[in-house]
Design a protein around this motif. Structure first.
Motif, mmCIF file in Angstrom:
data_model
loop_
_atom_site.group_PDB
_atom_site.id
_atom_site.type_symbol
_atom_site.label_atom_id
_atom_site.label_comp_id
_atom_site.label_asym_id
_atom_site.label_seq_id
_atom_site.Cartn_x
_atom_site.Cartn_y
_atom_site.Cartn_z
ATOM 1 N N ILE A 13 31.605 19.926 61.083
ATOM 2 C CA ILE A 13 30.776 18.931 61.746
ATOM 3 C C ILE A 13 31.162 17.641 61.238
ATOM 4 N N LEU A 14 31.429 17.234 59.971
ATOM 5 C CA LEU A 14 31.707 16.385 59.342
ATOM 6 C C LEU A 14 33.215 15.812 59.723
ATOM 7 N N MET A 25 28.306 0.702 46.773
ATOM 8 C CA MET A 25 29.514 1.100 47.496
ATOM 9 C C MET A 25 29.577 0.154 48.683
ATOM 10 N N GLU A 26 30.749 -0.243 49.187
ATOM 11 C CA GLU A 26 30.762 -0.880 50.585
ATOM 12 C C GLU A 26 30.496 0.018 51.692
ATOM 13 N N ARG A 27 29.798 -0.521 52.561
ATOM 14 C CA ARG A 27 29.253 0.445 53.787
ATOM 15 C C ARG A 27 30.464 0.657 54.454
ATOM 16 N N HIS A 28 30.437 2.089 54.908
ATOM 17 C CA HIS A 28 31.616 2.405 55.742
ATOM 18 C C HIS A 28 31.076 3.059 57.033
ATOM 19 N N ALA A 29 31.547 2.886 57.954
ATOM 20 C CA ALA A 29 30.959 3.225 59.459
ATOM 21 C C ALA A 29 30.861 4.689 59.684
ATOM 22 N N TYR A 30 31.748 5.496 58.893
ATOM 23 C CA TYR A 30 31.931 6.835 58.930
ATOM 24 C C TYR A 30 30.486 7.523 58.366
ATOM 25 N N PHE A 31 30.114 7.031 57.302
ATOM 26 C CA PHE A 31 29.013 7.573 56.751
ATOM 27 C C PHE A 31 27.768 7.209 57.594
ATOM 28 N N ASP A 32 27.456 6.064 57.898
ATOM 29 C CA ASP A 32 26.571 5.878 58.900
ATOM 30 C C ASP A 32 26.319 6.434 60.163
ATOM 31 N N ASN A 33 27.732 6.774 60.798
ATOM 32 C CA ASN A 33 27.819 7.596 61.970
ATOM 33 C C ASN A 33 27.301 9.128 61.569
ATOM 34 N N ALA A 34 27.652 9.378 60.515
ATOM 35 C CA ALA A 34 27.337 10.987 60.198
ATOM 36 C C ALA A 34 25.952 10.997 59.852
ATOM 37 N N LYS A 35 25.367 9.863 59.039
ATOM 38 C CA LYS A 35 23.930 9.940 58.891
ATOM 39 C C LYS A 35 22.990 9.814 60.272
ATOM 40 N N LEU A 51 23.928 10.971 63.161
ATOM 41 C CA LEU A 51 24.132 12.030 63.971
ATOM 42 C C LEU A 51 23.038 13.297 63.435
ATOM 43 N N LEU A 52 23.066 13.360 62.146
ATOM 44 C CA LEU A 52 22.245 14.443 61.330
ATOM 45 C C LEU A 52 20.874 13.892 61.429
ATOM 46 N N ILE A 53 20.432 12.778 61.410
ATOM 47 C CA ILE A 53 18.837 12.512 61.487
ATOM 48 C C ILE A 53 18.652 13.004 62.977
ATOM 49 N N PHE A 54 19.235 12.610 63.893
ATOM 50 C CA PHE A 54 19.017 12.895 65.277
ATOM 51 C C PHE A 54 18.893 14.365 65.228
ATOM 52 N N LEU A 55 19.706 15.369 64.588
ATOM 53 C CA LEU A 55 19.416 16.871 64.852
ATOM 54 C C LEU A 55 18.414 17.194 64.241
ATOM 55 N N VAL A 56 18.032 16.438 63.062
ATOM 56 C CA VAL A 56 16.586 16.911 62.057
ATOM 57 C C VAL A 56 15.633 16.730 63.208
ATOM 58 N N VAL A 57 15.510 15.626 63.773
ATOM 59 C CA VAL A 57 14.317 15.104 64.663
ATOM 60 C C VAL A 57 14.643 16.320 65.905
ATOM 61 N N PHE A 58 15.570 16.573 66.306
ATOM 62 C CA PHE A 58 15.717 17.325 67.799
ATOM 63 C C PHE A 58 15.358 18.873 67.270
ATOM 64 N N ARG A 67 33.406 1.933 64.269
ATOM 65 C CA ARG A 67 32.050 1.217 64.086
ATOM 66 C C ARG A 67 31.701 0.937 65.624
ATOM 67 N N PHE A 68 30.544 1.691 66.063
ATOM 68 C CA PHE A 68 29.817 1.358 67.387
ATOM 69 C C PHE A 68 28.536 0.447 67.484
ATOM 70 N N MET A 69 28.021 0.199 68.278
ATOM 71 C CA MET A 69 26.861 -0.636 68.480
ATOM 72 C C MET A 69 25.901 -0.252 67.829
ATOM 73 N N TYR A 70 25.643 1.232 67.673
ATOM 74 C CA TYR A 70 24.618 1.692 67.193
ATOM 75 C C TYR A 70 24.757 2.326 65.653
ATOM 76 N N THR A 71 25.933 2.341 65.163
ATOM 77 C CA THR A 71 26.208 2.725 63.958
ATOM 78 C C THR A 71 25.320 2.310 62.755
ATOM 79 N N SER A 72 24.824 0.986 63.055
ATOM 80 C CA SER A 72 23.857 0.338 61.840
ATOM 81 C C SER A 72 22.610 1.157 61.813
ATOM 82 N N LEU A 73 22.215 2.101 62.833
ATOM 83 C CA LEU A 73 21.122 2.691 62.902
ATOM 84 C C LEU A 73 21.078 3.730 61.723
#
Length: 338
Positions: A243-244, A1-11, A13-20, A251-257
């Motif tokens: 949440i979603l 699938m073509e990368r979509h900024a929405y999904f990268d932003n969601a992932k 956010l969620l991985i930050f919440l996992v760590v936090f 797309r933001f400068m940090y979205t690629s993370l």
């Protein structure tokens, strides 16, 4: 699938919440607001993550795909199970040798369960979506009555969390776009606030219901555990949707993370377990709480960096492409300077 900024932003956010969430877990018994926040996060962060994993499982089904998936998930699982065992020994964690290879350390259960979800999908994708999801929820509810089904082989979480994965599989971009509807976003605010208020005024909620790794008898509700689990399913689905619905599509400068969340997921345990083992973090003031937010964000950014990904790619992706690129770039830069 073509990368979509929405999904990268969601992932992201969620991985930050996992760590936090893992960072504040030791402090939940010290503060009701922290306990409320922790429980609130756990109502949706893994269900939403698993939903997204299911959304991108559209190609699942054939033997070649399953073999490729085994290489991506099972081999890294075994590698990190061994690495974490050694790490626990080094930092003096007392139970480092009590867990066998199929009793997942830390967050490694997700790798094992993700592989199993793809296997289950082979059969479930042949069923009508409503029938398949209903059956998955029914099994998730019934499985709680069996004490034998627990953390080993990640069996409990595999069956209990599978409905979220299956819903993600059957979801389409139309459903994602529907979440961005103004009415849905307004309703989501009410849902999130209501959940927080209920959690705050219901202290002592056993988060074991949200972790999904224990039987009903272990959780102290042997007879009516099914009702509680159904309540958790409804709450988690509504919270994940809420949440979603607010994740930006821009797309933001940090979205690629958000493309590198597996690295953060597998590696952040080294930090969290170290902090816990040596009791390095405390929350005595609001400044301490803000500090943990910044530390959590720092861990996410560090473990998403190109250097960390290059170093650990052989263990996670079983590839040395990034290391080779780094060495080639270094040789090129030296030649240019000469």
């Amino acid at each position: 699938m073509e990368r979509h900024a929405y999904f990268d932003n969601a992932k992201l956010l969620l991985i930050f919440l996992v760590v936090f969430g893992h960072m504040i877990q030791p402090f939940v018994s010290q503060s009701q607001p922290i306990e409320t926040l922790y429980t609130w996060i756990y109502t949706f962060h893994m269900p939403a993550f698993i939903f997204l994993a299911g959304f991108f499982a559209k190609g699942s089904g054939n033997i070649a795909y399953i073999m490729k998936l085994a290489k991506r998930l099972i081999i890294p699982y075994i590698i990190f199970q061994i690495i974490y065992t050694g790490y626990y020994f080094l930092i003096g964690k007392s139970n480092w040798l009590t867990d066998h290879i199929f009793y997942p350390h830390w967050s490694l259960w997700f790798l094992f369960s993700l592989f199993c979800w793809h296997i289950l999908l082979i059969g479930y994708k042949k069923l009508h979506p409503a029938l398949g999801i209903s059956l998955a929820i029914l099994i998730g509810v019934v499985i709680g009555y069996f004490d034998q089904v627990g953390h080993t082989f990640s069996l409990s979480r595999t069956f209990v969390f599978f409905p979220y994965f299956l819903i993600g599989y059957w979801a389409s971009m139309k459903h994602i776009d529907w979440l961005k509807n103004k009415f849905v976003k307004a309703a989501s605010i009410i849902m999130m606030i209501t959940a927080a208020i209920i959690i705050y005024h219901s202290p002592g909620i056993d988060t074991g219901w949200l972790l999904a790794s224990k039987s009903y008898s272990t959780l102290g509700m042997e007879t009516f555990g099914s009702i509680t689990r159904l309540t958790v399913y409804i709450t988690s689905i509504l919270m994940a949707m809420s949440i979603l619905s607010w994740v930006p599509k821009k797309r933001f400068m940090y979205t690629s993370l958000g493309e590198r969340t597996m690295y953060v997921y597998l590696l952040h345990g080294f930090f969290v377990q170290f902090f816990r083992q040596y009791d390095l973090l405390h929350i005595d003031h609001f400044i301490d709480f803000l500090g943990i937010i910044f530390i959590s964000a720092g861990i996410v950014f560090l473990l998403s960096s190109k250097w960390v990904i290059s170093l650990f790619q052989p263990f996670i992706e079983l590839s040395m492409d990034r290391l080779k690129q780094l060495f080639r770039k270094k040789e090129h830069d030296q030649n240019v300077r000469i």
